[in-house]
Design an enzyme around this catalytic site. Structure first.
Site, PDB file in Angstrom:
ATOM      1  N   HIS A 253      64.382  55.976  14.941  1.00  0.00           N
ATOM      2  CA  HIS A 253      64.076  56.491  13.599  1.00  0.00           C
ATOM      3  C   HIS A 253      64.101  55.387  12.545  1.00  0.00           C
ATOM      4  O   HIS A 253      64.687  54.315  12.747  1.00  0.00           O
ATOM      5  CB  HIS A 253      65.071  57.585  13.218  1.00  0.00           C
ATOM      6  CG  HIS A 253      66.493  57.092  13.135  1.00  0.00           C
ATOM      7  ND1 HIS A 253      66.975  56.366  12.070  1.00  0.00           N
ATOM      8  CD2 HIS A 253      67.525  57.216  13.997  1.00  0.00           C
ATOM      9  CE1 HIS A 253      68.237  56.069  12.262  1.00  0.00           C
ATOM     10  NE2 HIS A 253      68.595  56.562  13.427  1.00  0.00           N
TER      11      HIS A 253
ATOM     12  N   GLY B 283      76.316  59.675  14.232  1.00  0.00           N
ATOM     13  CA  GLY B 283      76.046  60.506  15.389  1.00  0.00           C
ATOM     14  C   GLY B 283      75.367  61.786  14.969  1.00  0.00           C
ATOM     15  O   GLY B 283      74.150  61.880  14.856  1.00  0.00           O
TER      16      GLY B 283
ATOM     17  N   GLU C  59      71.748  61.638  19.012  1.00  0.00           N
ATOM     18  CA  GLU C  59      72.566  60.430  19.089  1.00  0.00           C
ATOM     19  C   GLU C  59      73.918  60.742  19.715  1.00  0.00           C
ATOM     20  O   GLU C  59      74.328  61.904  19.818  1.00  0.00           O
ATOM     21  CB  GLU C  59      72.728  59.817  17.688  1.00  0.00           C
ATOM     22  CG  GLU C  59      73.541  58.536  17.619  1.00  0.00           C
ATOM     23  CD  GLU C  59      72.989  57.376  18.453  1.00  0.00           C
ATOM     24  OE1 GLU C  59      72.964  57.489  19.697  1.00  0.00           O
ATOM     25  OE2 GLU C  59      72.616  56.352  17.854  1.00  0.00           O
ATOM     26  N   VAL C  60      74.593  59.697  20.146  1.00  0.00           N
ATOM     27  CA  VAL C  60      75.943  59.803  20.687  1.00  0.00           C
ATOM     28  C   VAL C  60      76.834  60.533  19.675  1.00  0.00           C
ATOM     29  O   VAL C  60      76.754  60.289  18.472  1.00  0.00           O
ATOM     30  CB  VAL C  60      76.521  58.389  20.950  1.00  0.00           C
ATOM     31  CG1 VAL C  60      77.977  58.464  21.386  1.00  0.00           C
ATOM     32  CG2 VAL C  60      75.674  57.644  21.968  1.00  0.00           C
ATOM     33  N   ASN C  61      77.668  61.428  20.170  1.00  0.00           N
ATOM     34  CA  ASN C  61      78.689  62.055  19.329  1.00  0.00           C
ATOM     35  C   ASN C  61      79.848  61.062  19.236  1.00  0.00           C
ATOM     36  O   ASN C  61      80.564  60.846  20.208  1.00  0.00           O
ATOM     37  CB  ASN C  61      79.137  63.380  19.949  1.00  0.00           C
ATOM     38  CG  ASN C  61      80.206  64.070  19.145  1.00  0.00           C
ATOM     39  OD1 ASN C  61      80.827  63.481  18.257  1.00  0.00           O
ATOM     40  ND2 ASN C  61      80.448  65.331  19.453  1.00  0.00           N
TER      41      ASN C  61
END
Length: 198
Positions: free
Chosen positions: A13, A26, A84-86
């Site tokens: 993005h 995240g 995205e990764v938490n």
């Protein structure tokens, strides 16, 4: 008939307030900055050289907005696996800030408290890869920095922490493909930002 093997085209993005300040973003659903919107619009020309069998995007605003501005909003399908990764307790914090209390900390080596493990993110990446390979055609993905780095590692047969080897800038284009009759996954190009230059 296409003579080359199908490709997976990855788009990170455009720029947000937190990507600019290097804060871990995240699940905080930030919009693009105006500069990020302009970056997204500049993706139209380079992406125009492909015809995609599918376009998938993270449902988070910054990825979805990038997808729309790049010209694929009408055909994109949202995929939670592309989020995205938490980052758990480290959401919104910079690496430098985290290292004030955890010297030497990296996501790749130490993970995050109360968030996702790299293995859990790798499993999401594996599902996306399997679905894309089943189409046997080019697929376009709009997602996030760490997620796409882990996805690239898994495409190449590396463990999820192999994503540490791949730097990825905002609004960059990367291409995953294969050689040897489709048997050997390869990195075709990575972190291309030439479309952002005047």
């Amino acid at each position: 008939m296409n003579s080359r093997a199908p490709q997976l085209v990855l788009v990170r993005h455009g720029e947000t307030e937190w990507s600019r300040s290097s804060q871990h973003t995240g699940r905080t659903d930030l919009p693009l900055l105006e500069e990020g919107r302009q970056m997204a619009e500049r993706l139209r020309a380079p992406l125009g050289k492909w015809r995609f069998a599918a376009v998938w995007t993270s449902p988070l605003t910054r990825a979805l907005e990038t997808c729309v501005l790049a010209g694929y909003g009408d055909v994109a399908q949202k995929k939670d696996d592309l989020m995205e990764v938490n980052y758990g307790d480290y959401e919104g914090r910079t690496g430098a800030d985290i290292r004030t209390t955890r010297p030497g900390w990296t996501l790749w080596k130490d993970g995050v408290p109360n968030g996702e493990t790299l293995e859990e993110v790798g499993a999401r990446a594996d599902r996306i890869i399997a679905e894309a390979r089943a189409l046997q055609d080019d697929v376009l993905l709009f997602s996030h920095g760490h997620m796409l780095r882990i996805l690239a590692a898994r495409w190449l047969g590396l463990p999820p922490d192999g994503g540490r080897l791949f730097h990825l800038g905002t609004a960059s284009l990367s291409v995953l493909g294969s050689e040897a009759g489709g048997q050997q996954p390869v990195l075709v190009s990575w972190n291309d930002t030439t479309h952002l230059k005047d």
